[in-house]
Write a protein that holds these residues in place. Sequence first.
Motif, short mmCIF file in Angstrom:
data_model
loop_
_atom_site.label_atom_id
_atom_site.label_comp_id
_atom_site.label_asym_id
_atom_site.label_seq_id
_atom_site.Cartn_x
_atom_site.Cartn_y
_atom_site.Cartn_z
N GLY A 197 -58.67 -1.09 -51.98
CA GLY A 197 -57.39 -0.36 -52.17
C GLY A 197 -56.43 -1.58 -52.82
O GLY A 197 -55.08 -1.54 -52.58
N ALA A 198 -57.07 -2.48 -53.51
CA ALA A 198 -56.44 -3.47 -54.27
C ALA A 198 -55.50 -2.76 -55.30
O ALA A 198 -55.88 -1.80 -56.10
N ILE A 199 -54.34 -3.49 -55.59
CA ILE A 199 -53.62 -3.08 -56.55
C ILE A 199 -53.74 -3.87 -57.97
O ILE A 199 -54.05 -5.16 -57.82
N LEU A 200 -53.84 -2.96 -59.04
CA LEU A 200 -54.37 -3.71 -60.19
C LEU A 200 -52.80 -3.40 -61.21
O LEU A 200 -52.50 -2.51 -61.17
N PHE A 201 -52.60 -4.58 -61.73
CA PHE A 201 -51.34 -4.65 -62.38
C PHE A 201 -51.81 -4.89 -63.65
O PHE A 201 -51.96 -5.84 -64.16
N LEU A 202 -51.53 -3.96 -64.65
CA LEU A 202 -51.94 -4.07 -66.12
C LEU A 202 -50.64 -4.52 -66.82
O LEU A 202 -49.66 -3.78 -66.91
N HIS A 203 -50.67 -5.64 -67.28
CA HIS A 203 -49.56 -6.26 -67.77
C HIS A 203 -50.11 -6.86 -69.22
O HIS A 203 -50.81 -7.94 -69.08
N PRO A 204 -49.98 -6.40 -70.44
CA PRO A 204 -50.54 -7.07 -71.48
C PRO A 204 -50.11 -8.52 -72.00
O PRO A 204 -48.83 -8.68 -71.59
N PHE A 205 -50.80 -9.22 -72.49
CA PHE A 205 -50.25 -10.65 -73.20
C PHE A 205 -50.71 -10.78 -74.59
O PHE A 205 -51.97 -10.79 -74.74
N GLY A 206 -49.85 -10.60 -75.53
CA GLY A 206 -50.39 -10.90 -76.76
C GLY A 206 -51.18 -9.48 -77.48
O GLY A 206 -51.16 -8.39 -76.60
N LEU A 218 -41.52 -8.64 -83.29
CA LEU A 218 -42.41 -7.48 -83.08
C LEU A 218 -43.56 -7.58 -82.22
O LEU A 218 -44.23 -6.42 -81.85
N SER A 219 -44.10 -8.68 -82.11
CA SER A 219 -45.30 -9.14 -81.29
C SER A 219 -45.14 -8.52 -80.04
O SER A 219 -46.19 -8.03 -79.10
N ASN A 220 -43.78 -8.50 -79.27
CA ASN A 220 -43.52 -7.82 -77.96
C ASN A 220 -43.03 -6.46 -78.29
O ASN A 220 -43.40 -5.60 -77.47
N THR A 221 -42.02 -6.41 -79.00
CA THR A 221 -41.18 -4.96 -78.93
C THR A 221 -42.27 -3.81 -79.39
O THR A 221 -42.04 -2.92 -78.71
N VAL A 222 -43.12 -4.01 -80.31
CA VAL A 222 -44.20 -3.08 -81.01
C VAL A 222 -45.57 -3.53 -79.95
O VAL A 222 -46.09 -2.44 -79.79
N GLY A 223 -45.97 -4.91 -79.97
CA GLY A 223 -47.06 -5.06 -79.71
C GLY A 223 -47.46 -4.65 -78.16
O GLY A 223 -48.53 -4.26 -77.89
#
Length: 358
Positions: A197-206, A218-223
């Motif tokens: 029942g673990a929570i997986l938090f999908l958070h991109p980096f790069g 744009l690396s953040n706003t589009v990436g």
Amino acid sequence: MAAGRRARPRHGRAARPHDDPAEGASVTAPTVDVHAHVLLPEVDALVAGRPGLAEARALDALRNGPAALAVNGPMVRERVPALTDVAVRLSAMDAQGVDVQLVSPSPSHYHYWADEETAEKLCLLAGEATAAHCARAPGRLHGLGLAPLQHPKLAVRTLEHAMGLGLLGVEISSHAPGRELSDPAYEPFWTRAEDTGAILFLHPFGCTLDERLDRWYLSNTVGQPTENAVALSHLIFSGVLDRHPGLKLIAAHGGGYLPTHLGRSDHAWSARSDAGAGCAHLPSSYLKRLYFDSLVHDPYVLRELIRVAGADRVLLGSDFPFDMGTEDPVGALRAARLSDADFDAVRGGNAALLLRKD
């Protein structure tokens, strides 16, 4: 983690937990922010001078560009107290009208370049440090650890370690070098996460679009929205969500571009044998098996996310305390002009159910 123009001061009182979105609304659940970060100096000390760190930083510089890096450094330094001092964090939460935060390590701590030994030490240390941070405010702070996606065999072990510390799961990025989330090597990890029942938090980096996005942030706003869309598409089209329907996965940034642009995916799944080969159902149907934070920076996009995923699948998120987040997550939610029931569900009702340890 994100950087950009310094936030403008807000005017007026921050939303409080007892505030109603409309006259006569009933509020019972706490206000829960599922997207908040902690900076862990212990992790930075561990990786300092390790082989691979310099190359990783050079790649990060290539992908972001010099202008973004010039803003990032001062922005993070300014926010170190909020990222490390529990008293500062709680004061900010009170000002925002947030009762509970789900705290995850800054994505800068992923270090997916690290070898197996370093990666395991890093994830164990990150879990312990995050648990210690949250233990200073029991009931108000819950935490997530890290899993080394570059070493799938270690992912289960680090997940179990995090859960053993009382953390609620782990944070992961959108991919690891040479591996997408559809990689069969992650099957034991998905299985264990589902079983516990673990929570997986999908958070991109790069973002792997590299120097194409090295100007104007744009690396953040589009990436970042792109990375979310790619990662979620791999989970959907590969059948991971068919095989593991009980996964508790929260996608940061409202899931990026995918939730509001799935019509093209649905068409491809229906029209082409290659697109429809890996998953059993229409791609858009899987949105109701995922969770999304509310951090989309546009009330109309938030309304659409709630329409396509369901009001029970969207959770309040702020990206505390980074500059690409919101200083008033409840106010941003109120701007979407939801029904009272949907407002309360997103504000905290959904998260209160999801974060229960039982």
